[in-house]
Design a protein around this motif. Structure first.
Motif, PDB file in Angstrom:
ATOM      1  N   LEU A  81       0.835  -1.193   0.000  1.00 29.30           N
ATOM      2  CA  LEU A  81       0.000   0.000   0.000  1.00 29.30           C
ATOM      3  C   LEU A  81       0.877   1.253   0.000  1.00 29.30           C
ATOM      4  CD1 LEU A  81      -1.857  -2.363   1.091  1.00 29.30           C
ATOM      5  CD2 LEU A  81      -3.141  -0.574   2.253  1.00 29.30           C
ATOM      6  N   PRO A  82       0.339   2.398  -0.408  1.00 25.97           N
ATOM      7  CA  PRO A  82       1.133   3.639  -0.422  1.00 25.97           C
ATOM      8  C   PRO A  82       1.642   3.982   0.977  1.00 25.97           C
ATOM      9  CG  PRO A  82      -0.898   3.928  -1.660  1.00 25.97           C
ATOM     10  CD  PRO A  82      -1.018   2.613  -0.955  1.00 25.97           C
ATOM     11  N   ASN A  83       2.871   4.456   1.040  1.00 20.52           N
ATOM     12  CA  ASN A  83       3.473   4.824   2.326  1.00 20.52           C
ATOM     13  C   ASN A  83       4.039   6.234   2.248  1.00 20.52           C
ATOM     14  OD1 ASN A  83       5.645   3.285   0.630  1.00 20.52           O
ATOM     15  ND2 ASN A  83       6.812   4.582   2.038  1.00 20.52           N
ATOM     16  N   ILE A  84       4.329   6.805   3.391  1.00 19.43           N
ATOM     17  CA  ILE A  84       4.950   8.131   3.441  1.00 19.43           C
ATOM     18  C   ILE A  84       6.402   8.021   2.999  1.00 19.43           C
ATOM     19  CG2 ILE A  84       5.803   9.939   4.999  1.00 19.43           C
ATOM     20  CD1 ILE A  84       3.314   9.515   6.712  1.00 19.43           C
ATOM     21  N   SER A  85       6.775   8.817   1.994  1.00 14.65           N
ATOM     22  CA  SER A  85       8.192   9.013   1.679  1.00 14.65           C
ATOM     23  C   SER A  85       8.604  10.264   2.440  1.00 14.65           C
ATOM     24  CB  SER A  85       8.395   9.212   0.168  1.00 14.65           C
ATOM     25  OG  SER A  85       8.106   8.022  -0.521  1.00 14.65           O
ATOM     26  N   ALA A  86       9.205  10.073   3.591  1.00 17.95           N
ATOM     27  CA  ALA A  86       9.290  11.144   4.584  1.00 17.95           C
ATOM     28  C   ALA A  86      10.289  12.234   4.229  1.00 17.95           C
ATOM     29  CB  ALA A  86       9.643  10.556   5.946  1.00 17.95           C
ATOM     30  N   SER A  87       9.828  13.477   4.350  1.00 20.73           N
ATOM     31  CA  SER A  87      10.727  14.625   4.351  1.00 20.73           C
ATOM     32  C   SER A  87      11.231  14.805   5.785  1.00 20.73           C
ATOM     33  CB  SER A  87       9.975  15.879   3.912  1.00 20.73           C
ATOM     34  OG  SER A  87       8.951  16.176   4.857  1.00 20.73           O
ATOM     35  N   ILE A  88      12.188  15.695   5.980  1.00 23.26           N
ATOM     36  CA  ILE A  88      12.705  15.923   7.340  1.00 23.26           C
ATOM     37  C   ILE A  88      11.610  16.434   8.280  1.00 23.26           C
ATOM     38  CG2 ILE A  88      14.306  17.354   8.704  1.00 23.26           C
ATOM     39  CD1 ILE A  88      16.360  16.929   6.444  1.00 23.26           C
ATOM     40  N   PRO A  89      10.768  17.405   7.880  1.00 21.32           N
ATOM     41  CA  PRO A  89       9.684  17.810   8.784  1.00 21.32           C
ATOM     42  C   PRO A  89       8.754  16.656   9.172  1.00 21.32           C
ATOM     43  CG  PRO A  89       9.977  19.459   7.075  1.00 21.32           C
ATOM     44  CD  PRO A  89      10.845  18.293   6.695  1.00 21.32           C
ATOM     45  N   GLN A  90       8.449  15.770   8.237  1.00 21.34           N
ATOM     46  CA  GLN A  90       7.608  14.614   8.569  1.00 21.34           C
ATOM     47  C   GLN A  90       8.326  13.677   9.531  1.00 21.34           C
ATOM     48  OE1 GLN A  90       6.806  13.619   4.378  1.00 21.34           O
ATOM     49  NE2 GLN A  90       4.653  13.437   4.917  1.00 21.34           N
ATOM     50  N   LEU A  91       9.607  13.440   9.290  1.00 22.92           N
ATOM     51  CA  LEU A  91      10.391  12.591  10.190  1.00 22.92           C
ATOM     52  C   LEU A  91      10.387  13.171  11.593  1.00 22.92           C
ATOM     53  CD1 LEU A  91      12.423  10.277  10.772  1.00 22.92           C
ATOM     54  CD2 LEU A  91      14.240  11.838  10.051  1.00 22.92           C
ATOM     55  N   GLN A  92      10.618  14.475  11.693  1.00 28.93           N
ATOM     56  CA  GLN A  92      10.651  15.117  13.016  1.00 28.93           C
ATOM     57  C   GLN A  92       9.300  15.031  13.713  1.00 28.93           C
ATOM     58  OE1 GLN A  92      12.191  18.858  11.500  1.00 28.93           O
ATOM     59  NE2 GLN A  92      14.196  18.496  12.418  1.00 28.93           N
ATOM     60  N   ALA A  93       8.228  15.196  12.941  1.00 29.75           N
ATOM     61  CA  ALA A  93       6.885  15.098  13.530  1.00 29.75           C
ATOM     62  C   ALA A  93       6.607  13.683  14.029  1.00 29.75           C
ATOM     63  CB  ALA A  93       5.835  15.516  12.503  1.00 29.75           C
ATOM     64  N   ALA A  94       7.049  12.692  13.274  1.00 31.23           N
ATOM     65  CA  ALA A  94       6.847  11.293  13.689  1.00 31.23           C
ATOM     66  C   ALA A  94       7.655  10.977  14.952  1.00 31.23           C
ATOM     67  CB  ALA A  94       7.242  10.347  12.556  1.00 31.23           C
ATOM     68  N   ILE A  95       8.901  11.459  15.002  1.00 30.63           N
ATOM     69  CA  ILE A  95       9.739  11.239  16.191  1.00 30.63           C
ATOM     70  C   ILE A  95       9.090  11.882  17.415  1.00 30.63           C
ATOM     71  CG2 ILE A  95      11.964  11.804  17.268  1.00 30.63           C
ATOM     72  CD1 ILE A  95      13.188  11.639  14.405  1.00 30.63           C
TER      73      ILE A  95
END
Length: 740
Positions: A81-95
């Protein structure tokens, strides 16, 4: 026991899994088919990569690595299924979300100063950008709409398409004329296996190794190129002025998610040129607080919170003053004031450019109205094909979904082929000098002369992948009777090498009676559009990036969304990867669910992918029940479409959960009606009767769940119990499925 591995990913597709997976497990019970779930979500990948500070309950296996190993097995059967190809802001939000949930995950070091921080940043790099696809795509791509989906689209054309104005349009695609990636590319085919490294050599002759241990095979195509950032900034400045003069919106179209090194830098240069006056005035302060233009205006505004209120207000006022003498920006969300330059992961070219064409050459402005625009696509490698479709629509008008021909795709992506496999070999030049690729004998294979800040990339395409791609293109041409066009430009260094390979491998196949062309992207688009407007189907055979772009562009025009595409990846080792459409709109769908309790994600892509997955089991294992499940699911999909059970965009109407119910009902009815398997017929006759009897009750329960905000217990990592309650709100349906 045959096994299907279903991937748990992110956002709307992950939530839809909570509704559909229990149905799939119930339907495959007692059929010799097992369905496993593998968590490759952004949060799951972070957790798997940083287990050392976690409790045993918090740890999860590294499913991405496990699936990568699985692709090497002949019985691999993965539904992705489609997944997030994370940018740095998305990575930081997930962390941040994981840390708030009690997961001891380290902070991402945005500007590493120590060796430990540099090592930590490197560890996080495996989670950023297109981390999933290169691991799983161990085969080339066959992407097209299922026959039932295309037939439905012609019979019931989508209503999202808007006319191009007869009075004319100021909209245009703008690209660099020189000094871009296209201009500087050099390429070669290796005559022997080698191990190479990438080095930077400054003007004093000092050598710095940027990457080593790159193993290359005989016959592999490699290339290097760079983009001149001084020329890039000049291009941005010219287009800003042009947009102001033409009184049109300014928009930027990159892919900062997949091209996770190069495109955020290119994005950052646009931000810094557009807001130059304010950013240069406060450069010292912004540097002190760690504001990073590569993360967009949103990051700058967020970092201002570190300052005293008066200083923050002064900088905000200077930023807002920029808009008085700059052209208006295209908006991502007019109501929230989110512009095209806010966050890099918001501007995904393969999702944004089709909408420009679909919306009559317009994008949204700050007043929530559509307006003509300049679409900036800096590099010419693929900008020209977007320019061609825009100019075609300006001249000939909008495309008609009821009559337009289909454009399917055979994509070269196996073994991390081409540009989307280049991010680990992409570097920003720290000084003037040369970046070169050197083999184990010390011989320089390819090199680029760079200045400070220029962006270098090296990419590769393995011979086995190219050979398989050519064969797949021929097989699709034979199966469909449609012409196939290899989108390759002999004026581009990389493409010249690929053209040689295509001409070498085509004679391995019987191509008699087939129409096969090799055309540069702009000419290929011209040829394809001519056929599209006549209602004729065409196969595009492209590299990895164009595969991505075209399989959003045409489906959005034809079908209203690319999420309804069938994407089959015959793995090189004999297994199958079945992808389920595109997730570009997934974040907006989740926002609506959180606000209104309505999920408009259409799982048609998942349903369609499941058909060839089941067919492969039947073919490889001789399991007749798998063949019956596949055939009846195909019938159910046709009925699902014909009866209009796709999710509505509006609250208090059918959403993903209601669509899942109707697919379940139609599949059960098709299984009850078939006579090929008496056991399945008996089991599903009872189920179909129960679902039919309770249709009104189930519908009422599903609709009653809408209209109010919902709590998922997390965005990147929803709480499983809360997500289950939200996505399975019908006690009647749950009782029937869970006890089937």
């Amino acid at each position: 026991m045959a096994k299907i591995t279903w991937t748990y990913t992110d956002e709307a597709p992950a939530l839809a899994t909570y509704a559909f997976l229990p149905v799939l497990k119930a339907f495959t019970k007692y059929t010799g088919i097992e369905v496993d779930l593998a968590d490759i979500s952004l949060a799951g990948r972070i957790i798997a990569n940083f287990p050392e500070q976690l409790t045993d309950d918090q740890k999860i296996p590294d499913y991405l690595t496990i699936l990568g190993e699985m692709t090497q097995q002949p019985d691999a059967n993965i539904i992705k299924l489609p997944n997030i190809s994370a940018s740095i802001p998305q990575l930081q939000a997930a962390i941040k979300e994981l840390r708030e949930k009690g997961y001891d995950i380290p902070e991402y070091p945005e500007e590493p100063k120590t060796e430990a921080e540099k090592a930590l940043q490197q560890r996080f790099s495996v989670v950023l950008g297109s981390a999933v696809n290169p691991v799983l795509r161990e085969g080339n791509s066959d992407r097209r709409p299922a026959a039932a989906v295309k037939a439905f689209a012609k019979k019931h054309p989508h209503k999202m398409i808007k006319p191009w104005p007869k009075s004319g349009s100021k909209t245009r695609v703008a690209h660099m004329k020189d000094n871009d990636f296209y201009a500087h590319e050099t390429s070669m085919t290796l005559d022997r296996a080698s191990e190479v490294k990438i080095e930077f050599v400054d003007h004093a002759g000092k050598i710095k190794v940027l990457k080593e241990g790159i193993s290359l095979l005989a016959g592999e195509v490699i290339d290097t190129t760079h983009i001149d950032v001084a020329a890039l900034r000049e291009f941005y400045a010219e287009q800003i002025e042009a947009a102001k003069q033409d009184e049109v919106l300014l928009s930027l179209h990159l892919k900062a998610t997949m091209m996770k090194v190069s495109d955020p830098i290119m994005f950052g240069h646009c931000v810094s040129v557009y807001y130059q006056e304010a950013l240069e005035k406060h450069a010292g302060t912004l540097k002190e607080i760690g504001a990073n233009v590569n993360n967009g205006l949103a990051d700058i505004l967020d970092k201002l919170n570190k300052l005293p209120a008066d200083k923050k207000a002064e900088i905000e006022a200077d930023i807002n003053a920029v808009y008085q003498h700059r052209p208006a920006l295209a908006m991502v969300d007019s109501r929230q004031g989110i512009t095209n330059l806010h966050v890099p992961n918001n501007i995904i070219i393969d999702a944004s450019m089709p909408n420009v064409v679909r919306d009559g050459g317009k994008m949204w402005n700050a007043h929530d109205q559509l307006q003509d625009c300049i679409a900036m696509i800096p590099d010419r490698c693929y900008a020209t094909m977007y320019k061609e479709i825009v100019e075609d629509a300006k001249e000939k008008g909008q495309f008609d979904p009821a009559t337009m021909g289909n454009v399917s795709n055979v994509g070269l992506m196996a073994k991390k082929a081409e540009e989307y496999g280049s991010h680990d070999k992409t570097f920003e030049a720290e000084a003037p000098g040369t970046i070169r690729v050197v083999d184990e004998t010390g011989t320089t294979l390819l090199e680029q002369t760079v200045n400070t800040g220029d962006i270098f990339r090296m990419c590769q395409a393995k011979d086995v992948a190219i050979r398989d791609w050519v064969g797949l293109a021929v097989r699709r041409a034979k199966a469909s009777g449609n012409p196939v066009v290899f989108w390759l430009d002999e004026k581009r260094a990389h493409d010249r090498e690929i053209i040689k390979k295509v001409k070498m491998y085509l004679p391995e196949h019987d191509t008699s009676g087939l129409e096969i062309h090799i055309k540069a992207p702009q000419e290929a688009m011209k040829y394809t559009l001519k056929r599209v407007r006549k209602g004729e189907d065409t196969i595009s055979a492209t590299g990895n990036v164009l595969r991505d772009y075209l399989t959003d562009l045409f489906p959005i025009l034809e079908l209203g969304t690319s999420a309804r595409m069938l994407s089959i990846v015959p793995l090189l080792k004999g297994g199958g990867l079945f992808e389920t459409g595109a997730g570009g709109s997934a974040p907006k769908h989740v926002q609506q669910l959180l606000k209104e309790g309505h999920l408009r994600w259409d799982s048609l892509g998942e349903y369609c992918a499941l058909v060839p997955s089941l067919e492969m089991i039947a073919e490889k294992t001789g399991n007749p029940k798998a063949a019956v499940l596949a055939k009846t699911l195909d019938q159910a999909i046709a009925q699902y479409l014909e009866n209009g059970k796709l999710p509505s965009r509006k609250v208090h109407e059918l959403d993903n959960r209601g669509s899942t119910f109707y697919l379940t009902l139609y599949w059960a009815q098709a299984l009850a009606a078939q006579d090929e398997d008496a056991e399945l017929k008996a089991r599903f006759t009872e189920l179909a009767e129960k679902l039919s009897e309770q249709e009104a009750t189930i519908n009422a329960e599903l609709l009653a769940a809408q209209g109010a905000p919902v709590d998922l217990g997390g965005y990147f990592m929803p709480d499983p119990e809360k997500a289950t309650r939200v996505m399975r709100p019908s006690p009647t349906l749950n009782e029937i499925i869970d006890h089937f």
